[in-house]
Design an enzyme around this catalytic site. Sequence first.
Site, short mmCIF file in Angstrom:
data_model
loop_
_atom_site.label_atom_id
_atom_site.label_comp_id
_atom_site.label_asym_id
_atom_site.label_seq_id
_atom_site.Cartn_x
_atom_site.Cartn_y
_atom_site.Cartn_z
N CYS A 36 0.83 -1.21 0.00
CA CYS A 36 0.00 0.00 0.00
C CYS A 36 0.86 1.27 0.00
O CYS A 36 1.51 1.54 -0.99
CB CYS A 36 -1.00 -0.04 1.16
SG CYS A 36 -2.43 1.04 0.88
N LEU A 37 0.90 2.04 1.09
CA LEU A 37 1.75 3.23 1.11
C LEU A 37 3.20 2.85 0.88
O LEU A 37 3.94 3.57 0.19
CB LEU A 37 1.60 3.98 2.44
CG LEU A 37 2.48 5.23 2.59
CD1 LEU A 37 2.12 6.29 1.57
CD2 LEU A 37 2.38 5.80 4.01
N GLN A 46 3.74 2.63 -2.69
CA GLN A 46 3.77 3.96 -3.30
C GLN A 46 5.11 4.65 -3.07
O GLN A 46 5.64 5.32 -3.96
CB GLN A 46 2.61 4.79 -2.75
CG GLN A 46 1.26 4.25 -3.15
CD GLN A 46 0.11 4.82 -2.33
OE1 GLN A 46 0.32 5.54 -1.35
NE2 GLN A 46 -1.12 4.50 -2.71
N ASN A 75 -7.52 -0.57 0.03
CA ASN A 75 -7.83 0.68 0.71
C ASN A 75 -6.77 1.71 0.34
O ASN A 75 -5.76 1.85 1.03
CB ASN A 75 -7.86 0.47 2.23
CG ASN A 75 -8.00 1.80 2.97
OD1 ASN A 75 -8.54 2.76 2.43
ND2 ASN A 75 -7.49 1.86 4.18
N GLY A 128 -6.33 5.74 -1.84
CA GLY A 128 -6.87 6.84 -2.62
C GLY A 128 -5.92 7.33 -3.69
O GLY A 128 -6.28 8.17 -4.51
N PHE A 129 -4.67 6.82 -3.68
CA PHE A 129 -3.65 7.20 -4.65
C PHE A 129 -3.12 5.93 -5.33
O PHE A 129 -3.22 4.83 -4.77
CB PHE A 129 -2.50 7.92 -3.96
CG PHE A 129 -2.88 9.25 -3.36
CD1 PHE A 129 -2.65 10.43 -4.03
CD2 PHE A 129 -3.48 9.30 -2.11
CE1 PHE A 129 -3.01 11.65 -3.48
CE2 PHE A 129 -3.84 10.52 -1.54
CZ PHE A 129 -3.61 11.70 -2.23
N HIS A 131 -4.03 -5.44 -0.29
CA HIS A 131 -3.74 -5.96 1.04
C HIS A 131 -3.86 -7.48 1.10
O HIS A 131 -4.94 -8.02 1.37
CB HIS A 131 -4.68 -5.33 2.07
CG HIS A 131 -4.35 -3.90 2.36
ND1 HIS A 131 -3.44 -3.54 3.32
CD2 HIS A 131 -4.79 -2.75 1.80
CE1 HIS A 131 -3.33 -2.21 3.35
NE2 HIS A 131 -4.13 -1.72 2.43
N GLU A 159 -2.85 -9.33 3.38
CA GLU A 159 -3.04 -9.77 4.77
C GLU A 159 -4.48 -9.66 5.25
O GLU A 159 -4.77 -10.02 6.39
CB GLU A 159 -2.15 -8.94 5.70
CG GLU A 159 -2.73 -7.60 6.13
CD GLU A 159 -2.87 -6.55 5.03
OE1 GLU A 159 -3.62 -5.59 5.21
OE2 GLU A 159 -2.22 -6.70 3.97
#
Length: 376
Positions: free
Chosen positions: A266-267, A270, A308, A310-311, A349, A351
Amino acid sequence: MKALLVLEDGFTLEGKSFTGDFETGGEVIFTTGMTGYQEVLTDPSYYGQMVCMTYPLIGNYGICPEDMESARVHCAAFLVKECCRQPSSWRAAMSLPAFLQRYETPGMEGLDTRALTRHLRLHGAMRGVISTREQNPRILQERARALPTMKGRNLVPFVAARTPYAWIDNAPQDVSLDENGAYAWRGTGLPLLVYDYGIKWNILRCLCAAGFEPLAVPPDFSAAQAKASGAQGVFLSNGPGDPATLTSEIALVRELIDMFPVTGICLGHQLIGHALGGCTDKLKFGHHGCNHPVKDLTTGRIEISSQNHGFHVVLDGVPDVEATHVNLNDNTLEGLRHVKLPVMSVQYHPEAAAGPHDGRYLFARFKDMIAAAVNA
Protein backbone atom coordinates in the site's frame (compact mmCIF):
# COMPACT_ATOMS: atom_id res chain seq x y z
CA MET A 1 -30.68 12.74 17.69
CA LYS A 2 -30.85 14.26 14.20
CA ALA A 3 -27.60 14.51 12.26
CA LEU A 4 -26.79 16.20 8.97
CA LEU A 5 -24.13 15.29 6.41
CA VAL A 6 -23.13 18.00 3.94
CA LEU A 7 -20.47 17.61 1.25
CA GLU A 8 -18.38 20.45 -0.14
CA ASP A 9 -20.55 20.62 -3.26
CA GLY A 10 -23.71 21.07 -1.18
CA PHE A 11 -24.99 17.48 -1.40
CA THR A 12 -26.93 16.91 1.82
CA LEU A 13 -28.31 13.86 3.62
CA GLU A 14 -30.21 13.55 6.88
CA GLY A 15 -29.75 10.81 9.44
CA LYS A 16 -29.33 10.38 13.15
CA SER A 17 -26.51 9.87 15.59
CA PHE A 18 -25.98 6.55 17.37
CA THR A 19 -23.01 7.81 19.41
CA GLY A 20 -24.27 11.10 20.92
CA ASP A 21 -23.64 14.75 20.13
CA PHE A 22 -20.92 15.54 17.55
CA GLU A 23 -19.56 17.65 14.73
CA THR A 24 -16.60 16.59 12.63
CA GLY A 25 -15.32 16.57 9.07
CA GLY A 26 -12.96 14.86 6.68
CA GLU A 27 -12.72 13.27 3.26
CA VAL A 28 -15.85 11.18 2.63
CA ILE A 29 -15.23 7.79 1.02
CA PHE A 30 -17.13 4.51 0.70
CA THR A 31 -16.06 0.91 1.20
CA THR A 32 -17.83 -2.11 -0.26
CA GLY A 33 -17.05 -4.84 2.28
CA MET A 34 -19.99 -6.78 3.70
CA THR A 35 -17.90 -7.68 6.75
CA GLY A 36 -14.74 -6.35 8.38
CA TYR A 37 -16.11 -3.10 9.79
CA GLN A 38 -13.90 -3.41 12.89
CA GLU A 39 -10.83 -3.86 10.70
CA VAL A 40 -11.85 -0.76 8.73
CA LEU A 41 -12.34 1.32 11.86
CA THR A 42 -8.96 0.37 13.34
CA ASP A 43 -6.95 0.55 10.09
CA PRO A 44 -4.63 3.60 10.43
CA SER A 45 -4.81 4.15 6.66
CA TYR A 46 -8.34 5.55 7.14
CA TYR A 47 -7.08 8.38 9.37
CA GLY A 48 -8.86 11.65 8.55
CA GLN A 49 -11.63 10.00 6.50
CA MET A 50 -15.34 9.62 7.11
CA VAL A 51 -16.16 6.10 5.96
CA CYS A 52 -19.50 5.06 4.46
CA MET A 53 -20.28 1.34 4.47
CA THR A 54 -22.25 0.32 1.36
CA TYR A 55 -23.57 -2.86 3.00
CA PRO A 56 -26.77 -1.79 4.84
CA LEU A 57 -26.58 -3.59 8.22
CA ILE A 58 -23.42 -2.99 10.21
CA GLY A 59 -22.56 -4.12 13.73
CA ASN A 60 -24.43 -7.44 13.81
CA TYR A 61 -21.44 -9.45 15.10
CA GLY A 62 -20.21 -6.76 17.46
CA ILE A 63 -16.61 -6.00 18.36
CA CYS A 64 -13.93 -8.58 19.22
CA PRO A 65 -10.58 -7.52 20.81
CA GLU A 66 -8.74 -10.16 18.76
CA ASP A 67 -9.79 -8.47 15.50
CA MET A 68 -8.11 -5.10 16.14
CA GLU A 69 -5.76 -3.83 13.43
CA SER A 70 -4.27 -1.22 15.77
CA ALA A 71 -4.78 0.06 19.29
CA ARG A 72 -7.65 2.46 18.48
CA VAL A 73 -10.17 3.77 15.94
CA HIS A 74 -8.69 6.06 13.25
CA CYS A 75 -11.69 7.02 11.08
CA ALA A 76 -13.01 10.54 11.51
CA ALA A 77 -16.60 9.22 11.44
CA PHE A 78 -18.59 6.11 10.52
CA LEU A 79 -21.63 6.33 8.22
CA VAL A 80 -24.05 3.37 7.96
CA LYS A 81 -27.59 2.69 6.79
CA GLU A 82 -28.51 0.75 9.93
CA CYS A 83 -26.49 0.17 13.09
CA CYS A 84 -27.09 -3.08 14.99
CA ARG A 85 -27.04 -2.28 18.70
CA GLN A 86 -27.40 -5.84 19.98
CA PRO A 87 -24.77 -8.09 18.36
CA SER A 88 -25.29 -11.84 18.16
CA SER A 89 -21.86 -13.49 18.19
CA TRP A 90 -20.13 -15.53 20.87
CA ARG A 91 -16.95 -13.56 20.11
CA ALA A 92 -18.49 -10.14 20.71
CA ALA A 93 -17.09 -8.18 23.67
CA MET A 94 -19.10 -5.01 23.05
CA SER A 95 -21.47 -3.36 20.59
CA LEU A 96 -20.47 -1.11 17.72
CA PRO A 97 -21.96 2.05 19.33
CA ALA A 98 -20.11 1.39 22.60
CA PHE A 99 -16.87 0.84 20.69
CA LEU A 100 -17.18 4.11 18.78
CA GLN A 101 -18.09 5.98 21.95
CA ARG A 102 -15.01 4.59 23.70
CA TYR A 103 -12.82 6.22 21.06
CA GLU A 104 -14.98 9.35 20.68
CA THR A 105 -15.73 8.57 17.03
CA PRO A 106 -19.03 9.89 15.61
CA GLY A 107 -21.44 7.33 14.21
CA MET A 108 -24.32 8.30 11.91
CA GLU A 109 -27.09 6.01 10.65
CA GLY A 110 -30.32 6.32 8.70
CA LEU A 111 -28.80 8.27 5.83
CA ASP A 112 -29.22 7.02 2.27
CA THR A 113 -25.85 5.29 1.84
CA ARG A 114 -26.72 4.21 -1.71
CA ALA A 115 -27.33 7.81 -2.74
CA LEU A 116 -24.09 8.90 -1.07
CA THR A 117 -22.10 6.12 -2.76
CA ARG A 118 -23.56 6.94 -6.17
CA HIS A 119 -22.77 10.63 -5.67
CA LEU A 120 -19.16 9.90 -4.75
CA ARG A 121 -18.76 7.53 -7.70
CA LEU A 122 -20.05 10.18 -10.09
CA HIS A 123 -18.28 13.20 -8.63
CA GLY A 124 -15.35 11.73 -6.69
CA ALA A 125 -14.40 11.57 -3.03
CA MET A 126 -14.76 14.96 -1.42
CA ARG A 127 -14.68 16.78 1.87
CA GLY A 128 -17.71 16.73 4.13
CA VAL A 129 -18.98 17.65 7.58
CA ILE A 130 -21.48 15.84 9.81
CA SER A 131 -23.15 17.55 12.74
CA THR A 132 -25.86 17.13 15.32
CA ARG A 133 -25.35 20.75 16.43
CA GLU A 134 -25.61 22.83 13.28
CA GLN A 135 -28.56 22.11 10.98
CA ASN A 136 -28.01 24.79 8.36
CA PRO A 137 -26.66 23.03 5.22
CA ARG A 138 -25.10 26.19 3.84
CA ILE A 139 -23.02 26.74 6.98
CA LEU A 140 -21.87 23.12 7.02
CA GLN A 141 -20.97 23.32 3.34
CA GLU A 142 -18.73 26.31 4.08
CA ARG A 143 -17.07 24.36 6.89
CA ALA A 144 -16.50 21.42 4.55
CA ARG A 145 -14.88 23.66 1.96
CA ALA A 146 -12.56 25.05 4.64
CA LEU A 147 -11.14 21.59 5.40
CA PRO A 148 -7.79 20.59 3.83
CA THR A 149 -7.96 18.25 0.85
CA MET A 150 -6.39 14.79 1.06
CA LYS A 151 -4.04 15.65 -1.79
CA GLY A 152 -1.05 17.36 -0.26
CA ARG A 153 -1.63 16.07 3.30
CA ASN A 154 1.03 14.20 5.26
CA LEU A 155 -0.90 12.15 7.84
CA VAL A 156 1.79 9.60 8.69
CA PRO A 157 2.99 11.47 11.83
CA PHE A 158 -0.46 10.97 13.40
CA VAL A 159 -0.36 7.15 13.22
CA ALA A 160 3.25 6.00 12.74
CA ALA A 161 5.36 4.22 15.34
CA ARG A 162 7.36 6.54 17.57
CA THR A 163 9.69 3.93 19.06
CA PRO A 164 10.87 0.46 17.97
CA TYR A 165 8.82 -2.58 18.92
CA ALA A 166 8.68 -6.30 18.17
CA TRP A 167 5.66 -8.50 17.51
CA ILE A 168 5.77 -11.06 20.34
CA ASP A 169 2.95 -13.33 21.54
CA ASN A 170 0.54 -11.72 19.05
CA ALA A 171 1.05 -8.22 20.43
CA PRO A 172 3.44 -5.28 20.03
CA GLN A 173 6.13 -5.12 22.69
CA ASP A 174 8.61 -2.27 23.14
CA VAL A 175 12.26 -3.24 22.61
CA SER A 176 15.62 -1.56 23.09
CA LEU A 177 18.26 -0.95 20.45
CA ASP A 178 21.74 0.39 21.14
CA GLU A 179 22.66 3.94 20.18
CA ASN A 180 23.73 2.83 16.70
CA GLY A 181 20.57 0.84 16.01
CA ALA A 182 21.87 -2.68 16.68
CA TYR A 183 19.21 -5.14 17.88
CA ALA A 184 19.45 -8.50 19.64
CA TRP A 185 17.30 -10.63 17.37
CA ARG A 186 15.55 -13.53 19.08
CA GLY A 187 16.20 -15.93 16.22
CA THR A 188 12.56 -16.79 15.50
CA GLY A 189 12.79 -16.09 11.77
CA LEU A 190 14.45 -14.11 9.00
CA PRO A 191 15.38 -10.70 10.53
CA LEU A 192 13.12 -8.10 8.89
CA LEU A 193 13.09 -4.36 9.52
CA VAL A 194 9.54 -3.02 9.24
CA TYR A 195 9.03 0.70 8.71
CA ASP A 196 5.75 1.48 10.46
CA TYR A 197 3.88 4.34 8.74
CA GLY A 198 0.60 3.17 10.29
CA ILE A 199 0.78 -0.59 9.95
CA LYS A 200 -2.11 -3.02 10.23
CA TRP A 201 -1.36 -5.60 12.90
CA ASN A 202 -2.36 -8.49 10.66
CA ILE A 203 0.57 -7.65 8.37
CA LEU A 204 2.87 -8.37 11.31
CA ARG A 205 1.00 -11.60 12.05
CA CYS A 206 1.36 -12.70 8.43
CA LEU A 207 5.04 -11.81 8.34
CA CYS A 208 5.61 -13.98 11.41
CA ALA A 209 3.60 -16.83 9.88
CA ALA A 210 5.71 -16.59 6.71
CA GLY A 211 8.92 -17.11 8.68
CA PHE A 212 10.07 -13.56 9.36
CA GLU A 213 11.06 -11.98 12.67
CA PRO A 214 9.76 -8.42 12.25
CA LEU A 215 11.23 -5.45 14.11
CA ALA A 216 9.05 -2.36 13.64
CA VAL A 217 10.73 1.06 13.62
CA PRO A 218 9.61 4.69 13.14
CA PRO A 219 9.70 6.32 9.69
CA ASP A 220 12.81 8.35 10.58
CA PHE A 221 14.92 5.28 11.44
CA SER A 222 18.03 6.13 9.42
CA ALA A 223 19.78 4.03 6.80
CA ALA A 224 22.83 3.82 9.08
CA GLN A 225 20.67 2.52 11.91
CA ALA A 226 19.03 0.07 9.53
CA LYS A 227 22.44 -1.27 8.51
CA ALA A 228 23.51 -1.56 12.17
CA SER A 229 20.28 -3.32 13.15
CA GLY A 230 21.35 -6.64 11.69
CA ALA A 231 18.23 -6.96 9.53
CA GLN A 232 18.44 -8.90 6.27
CA GLY A 233 15.51 -7.19 4.54
CA VAL A 234 13.22 -4.17 4.75
CA PHE A 235 9.44 -4.01 4.65
CA LEU A 236 7.50 -0.74 4.18
CA SER A 237 4.01 -0.63 5.67
CA ASN A 238 0.68 0.87 4.74
CA GLY A 239 -0.36 4.30 6.03
CA PRO A 240 -2.58 7.33 5.38
CA GLY A 241 -2.36 10.53 3.35
CA ASP A 242 -0.67 11.67 0.16
CA PRO A 243 2.54 9.69 -0.50
CA ALA A 244 4.06 12.52 -2.56
CA THR A 245 4.35 14.62 0.62
CA LEU A 246 6.74 12.11 2.23
CA THR A 247 9.89 13.50 0.62
CA SER A 248 12.29 12.55 3.43
CA GLU A 249 10.82 9.04 3.60
CA ILE A 250 11.18 8.62 -0.18
CA ALA A 251 14.83 9.72 0.01
CA LEU A 252 15.40 7.19 2.80
CA VAL A 253 13.78 4.41 0.76
CA ARG A 254 16.24 5.16 -2.08
CA GLU A 255 19.09 4.60 0.39
CA LEU A 256 17.52 1.41 1.71
CA ILE A 257 17.11 0.01 -1.82
CA ASP A 258 20.87 0.33 -2.28
CA MET A 259 21.48 -1.65 0.93
CA PHE A 260 18.71 -4.26 1.32
CA PRO A 261 16.09 -6.31 -0.43
CA VAL A 262 12.99 -4.10 -0.06
CA THR A 263 9.30 -4.86 -0.25
CA GLY A 264 6.09 -3.13 0.83
CA ILE A 265 2.32 -2.94 0.85
CA CYS A 266 0.00 0.00 0.00
CA LEU A 267 1.75 3.23 1.11
CA GLY A 268 4.99 1.25 1.19
CA HIS A 269 4.38 0.30 -2.45
CA GLN A 270 3.77 3.96 -3.30
CA LEU A 271 6.99 5.07 -1.59
CA ILE A 272 8.92 2.41 -3.53
CA GLY A 273 7.28 3.68 -6.74
CA HIS A 274 8.47 7.22 -5.99
CA ALA A 275 11.95 6.05 -4.96
CA LEU A 276 12.38 4.17 -8.26
CA GLY A 277 11.46 7.23 -10.34
CA GLY A 278 7.69 6.98 -10.66
CA CYS A 279 4.97 9.19 -9.24
CA THR A 280 1.55 8.91 -7.66
CA ASP A 281 -1.81 10.31 -8.69
CA LYS A 282 -5.11 10.56 -6.83
CA LEU A 283 -7.91 8.20 -7.81
CA LYS A 284 -11.37 9.65 -8.40
CA PHE A 285 -13.01 7.84 -5.48
CA GLY A 286 -10.34 5.39 -4.39
CA HIS A 287 -10.36 1.63 -4.01
CA HIS A 288 -11.94 0.59 -0.71
CA GLY A 289 -13.41 -2.85 -0.12
CA CYS A 290 -12.79 -6.59 -0.36
CA ASN A 291 -13.96 -7.44 -3.87
CA HIS A 292 -11.45 -5.90 -6.26
CA PRO A 293 -10.22 -8.20 -9.05
CA VAL A 294 -6.45 -8.16 -9.60
CA LYS A 295 -4.42 -10.04 -12.21
CA ASP A 296 -0.99 -11.42 -11.35
CA LEU A 297 0.88 -10.82 -14.60
CA THR A 298 3.64 -13.26 -13.64
CA THR A 299 1.25 -16.23 -13.48
CA GLY A 300 -1.90 -15.07 -15.29
CA ARG A 301 -3.87 -15.87 -12.13
CA ILE A 302 -6.78 -13.61 -11.17
CA GLU A 303 -7.42 -13.01 -7.49
CA ILE A 304 -10.02 -11.11 -5.52
CA SER A 305 -8.37 -8.58 -3.25
CA SER A 306 -8.98 -6.27 -0.32
CA GLN A 307 -7.99 -2.68 -1.03
CA ASN A 308 -7.83 0.68 0.71
CA HIS A 309 -6.05 3.45 -1.14
CA GLY A 310 -6.87 6.84 -2.62
CA PHE A 311 -3.65 7.20 -4.65
CA HIS A 312 -1.98 4.93 -7.22
CA VAL A 313 1.51 4.57 -8.65
CA VAL A 314 2.30 5.66 -12.22
CA LEU A 315 5.46 4.17 -13.77
CA ASP A 316 5.42 5.72 -17.24
CA GLY A 317 8.94 5.57 -18.67
CA VAL A 318 10.65 4.31 -15.50
CA PRO A 319 13.54 2.03 -16.57
CA ASP A 320 14.10 -1.47 -15.19
CA VAL A 321 10.75 -1.54 -13.35
CA GLU A 322 7.83 -3.67 -14.49
CA ALA A 323 4.24 -4.20 -13.44
CA THR A 324 3.48 -7.50 -11.72
CA HIS A 325 -0.21 -6.91 -10.91
CA VAL A 326 -2.99 -4.77 -12.41
CA ASN A 327 -6.48 -3.86 -11.28
CA LEU A 328 -9.04 -5.34 -13.67
CA ASN A 329 -11.63 -2.65 -12.88
CA ASP A 330 -9.58 0.34 -14.05
CA ASN A 331 -6.17 -1.09 -15.13
CA THR A 332 -4.27 0.84 -12.45
CA LEU A 333 -1.02 -0.60 -11.12
CA GLU A 334 -1.36 -3.05 -8.23
CA GLY A 335 2.17 -4.47 -8.04
CA LEU A 336 5.70 -3.86 -9.27
CA ARG A 337 9.19 -5.31 -9.24
CA HIS A 338 12.65 -4.13 -10.26
CA VAL A 339 14.17 -6.33 -12.93
CA LYS A 340 17.75 -6.00 -11.58
CA LEU A 341 17.37 -5.29 -7.86
CA PRO A 342 15.57 -7.30 -5.13
CA VAL A 343 12.64 -4.89 -4.90
CA MET A 344 8.95 -5.73 -5.17
CA SER A 345 5.69 -4.40 -3.74
CA VAL A 346 1.90 -4.54 -4.03
CA GLN A 347 -0.78 -1.88 -3.69
CA TYR A 348 -3.53 -4.10 -2.29
CA HIS A 349 -3.74 -5.96 1.04
CA PRO A 350 -2.81 -9.66 0.96
CA GLU A 351 -3.04 -9.77 4.77
CA ALA A 352 -6.76 -8.83 4.84
CA ALA A 353 -8.11 -10.50 7.98
CA ALA A 354 -11.76 -10.23 6.95
CA GLY A 355 -10.90 -11.75 3.56
CA PRO A 356 -10.37 -12.52 0.82
CA HIS A 357 -7.13 -14.46 1.28
CA ASP A 358 -6.22 -14.94 -2.39
CA GLY A 359 -3.06 -12.84 -2.02
CA ARG A 360 -1.56 -14.57 1.02
CA TYR A 361 1.02 -16.25 -1.26
CA LEU A 362 2.74 -12.88 -1.55
CA PHE A 363 4.29 -13.17 1.91
CA ALA A 364 6.08 -16.34 0.77
CA ARG A 365 7.10 -14.51 -2.42
CA PHE A 366 8.48 -11.66 -0.30
CA LYS A 367 10.50 -14.12 1.77
CA ASP A 368 11.82 -15.99 -1.26
CA MET A 369 13.04 -12.72 -2.81
CA ILE A 370 14.78 -11.61 0.39
CA ALA A 371 16.31 -15.02 1.10
CA ALA A 372 17.61 -15.30 -2.46
CA ALA A 373 19.22 -11.85 -2.22
CA VAL A 374 20.82 -12.68 1.14
CA ASN A 375 22.22 -15.97 -0.18
CA ALA A 376 23.44 -14.56 -3.50
